[in-house]
Scaffold this motif. Structure first.
Motif, PDB file in Angstrom:
ATOM      1  N   ALA A 153       0.831  -1.208   0.000  1.00  0.00           N
ATOM      2  CA  ALA A 153       0.000   0.000   0.000  1.00  0.00           C
ATOM      3  C   ALA A 153       0.865   1.258   0.000  1.00  0.00           C
ATOM      4  CB  ALA A 153      -0.932  -0.009   1.211  1.00  0.00           C
ATOM      5  N   LEU A 154       1.965   1.224   0.761  1.00  0.00           N
ATOM      6  CA  LEU A 154       2.872   2.377   0.785  1.00  0.00           C
ATOM      7  C   LEU A 154       3.516   2.582  -0.579  1.00  0.00           C
ATOM      8  CD1 LEU A 154       4.361   4.614   2.289  1.00  0.00           C
ATOM      9  CD2 LEU A 154       6.054   2.898   3.008  1.00  0.00           C
ATOM     10  N   ASP A 155       3.919   1.485  -1.221  1.00  0.00           N
ATOM     11  CA  ASP A 155       4.534   1.584  -2.548  1.00  0.00           C
ATOM     12  C   ASP A 155       3.549   2.178  -3.556  1.00  0.00           C
ATOM     13  OD1 ASP A 155       6.767   0.750  -4.512  1.00  0.00           O
ATOM     14  OD2 ASP A 155       4.982  -0.167  -5.371  1.00  0.00           O
ATOM     15  N   ALA A 156       2.289   1.741  -3.490  1.00  0.00           N
ATOM     16  CA  ALA A 156       1.283   2.279  -4.408  1.00  0.00           C
ATOM     17  C   ALA A 156       1.082   3.773  -4.181  1.00  0.00           C
ATOM     18  CB  ALA A 156      -0.039   1.531  -4.224  1.00  0.00           C
ATOM     19  N   THR A 157       1.088   4.182  -2.926  1.00  0.00           N
ATOM     20  CA  THR A 157       0.921   5.604  -2.602  1.00  0.00           C
ATOM     21  C   THR A 157       2.091   6.426  -3.129  1.00  0.00           C
ATOM     22  OG1 THR A 157      -0.343   5.086  -0.601  1.00  0.00           O
ATOM     23  CG2 THR A 157       0.669   7.256  -0.723  1.00  0.00           C
ATOM     24  N   LEU A 158       3.304   5.944  -2.899  1.00  0.00           N
ATOM     25  CA  LEU A 158       4.483   6.683  -3.355  1.00  0.00           C
ATOM     26  C   LEU A 158       4.560   6.731  -4.881  1.00  0.00           C
ATOM     27  CD1 LEU A 158       7.201   5.495  -0.818  1.00  0.00           C
ATOM     28  CD2 LEU A 158       6.082   7.727  -0.933  1.00  0.00           C
ATOM     29  N   GLU A 159       4.183   5.633  -5.524  1.00  0.00           N
ATOM     30  CA  GLU A 159       4.184   5.649  -6.990  1.00  0.00           C
ATOM     31  C   GLU A 159       3.232   6.719  -7.511  1.00  0.00           C
ATOM     32  OE1 GLU A 159       3.763   2.573 -10.767  1.00  0.00           O
ATOM     33  OE2 GLU A 159       2.570   2.219  -8.970  1.00  0.00           O
ATOM     34  N   HIS A 160       2.068   6.809  -6.894  1.00  0.00           N
ATOM     35  CA  HIS A 160       1.080   7.805  -7.331  1.00  0.00           C
ATOM     36  C   HIS A 160       1.597   9.228  -7.095  1.00  0.00           C
ATOM     37  CE1 HIS A 160      -2.781   9.751  -7.973  1.00  0.00           C
ATOM     38  NE2 HIS A 160      -2.649  10.351  -6.808  1.00  0.00           N
ATOM     39  N   LEU A 161       2.231   9.453  -5.947  1.00  0.00           N
ATOM     40  CA  LEU A 161       2.684  10.801  -5.615  1.00  0.00           C
ATOM     41  C   LEU A 161       3.905  11.224  -6.425  1.00  0.00           C
ATOM     42  CD1 LEU A 161       2.293  10.797  -1.709  1.00  0.00           C
ATOM     43  CD2 LEU A 161       0.814  11.909  -3.384  1.00  0.00           C
TER      44      LEU A 161
END
Length: 223
Positions: A153-161
């Motif tokens: 979930a953290l990786d998905a958030t950072l990818e989006h940001l």
């Protein structure tokens, strides 16, 4: 995720073609990350972190969905993608077979145009192969354990940001290399160009590599 944005092989290589601002010494990961995020991004990241900390279970299996890949399968997929892209980067460049811009007159020296055209095509190929692999890896982590689901979930958030910043910066790699084209011999430049592309490939694969290694570590230490 990258622990040190300024130390990547790609940044060091591009520093030979044009000055690249280095982060101040002594900055930790959070401070370096703040250089890439604006105030709205920081608020979104904080909100996402709160939701991620609340995760207590692995993702439940979806009805009819195939079983998540194992760590070994994901590692094989990663190696296959790396091999395909590395071979594409190593393929001989034929300026006469390259679709050049209309501004290049027939029979004229195409100069850097074939390299630029090929570089952009390889970047598109990287996007097409790496993005789904990264998403596939996140799905595997999410199903493995609560801790790995948090990481996914953290990786998905950072990818989006970080995607807007990466989408703005990575296309400039080919433009920076044009300066080296004017400074070196064709043979020397061809080698530098391929090394820069391989360094860009490594940079793009770092997040997926980290996810795969996390799943491997979890698998090795399961009771």
């Amino acid at each position: 995720m990258h622990s040190d944005f300024g130390s990547s092989r790609l940044v060091r290589q591009l520093g030979e073609a044009a000055p690249v601002d280095a982060p101040a010494p002594g900055m930790d990961f959070a401070e370096r990350l703040s250089l890439w995020l604006n105030a709205f991004d920081a608020i979104a990241l904080q909100s996402a972190q709160q939701a991620i900390r609340a995760i207590r279970t692995a993702a439940p299996p979806r009805p009819g969905a195939p079983r998540p890949p194992t760590a070994a399968t994901l590692a094989e997929d990663l190696a296959r993608v790396r091999s395909v892209l590395s071979r594409a980067i190593g393929r001989e460049l034929d300026p006469l077979a390259t679709a050049l811009p209309a501004s290049v007159a027939p029979g004229a020296d195409p100069g850097y145009a074939p390299y630029l055209h090929r570089h952009q095509a390889l970047q598109r190929q990287m996007d097409q192969l790496i993005a789904p692999l990264r998403d596939h890896a996140r799905q595997a982590l999410a199903a493995a354990s609560p801790r790995l689901r948090q990481l996914a979930a953290l990786d998905a958030t950072l990818e989006h940001l970080l995607a807007p910043r990466e989408q703005a910066l990575l296309p400039t790699v080919a433009q920076l290399l044009e300066r080296r084209y004017a400074q070196t011999s064709p043979e020397a430049f061809d080698r530098e160009w391929r090394l820069a592309l391989l360094a860009e490939l490594d940079l793009r694969l770092e997040p997926v590599t980290g996810l795969v290694e996390a799943l491997q570590h979890e698998s090795e230490h399961q009771p």
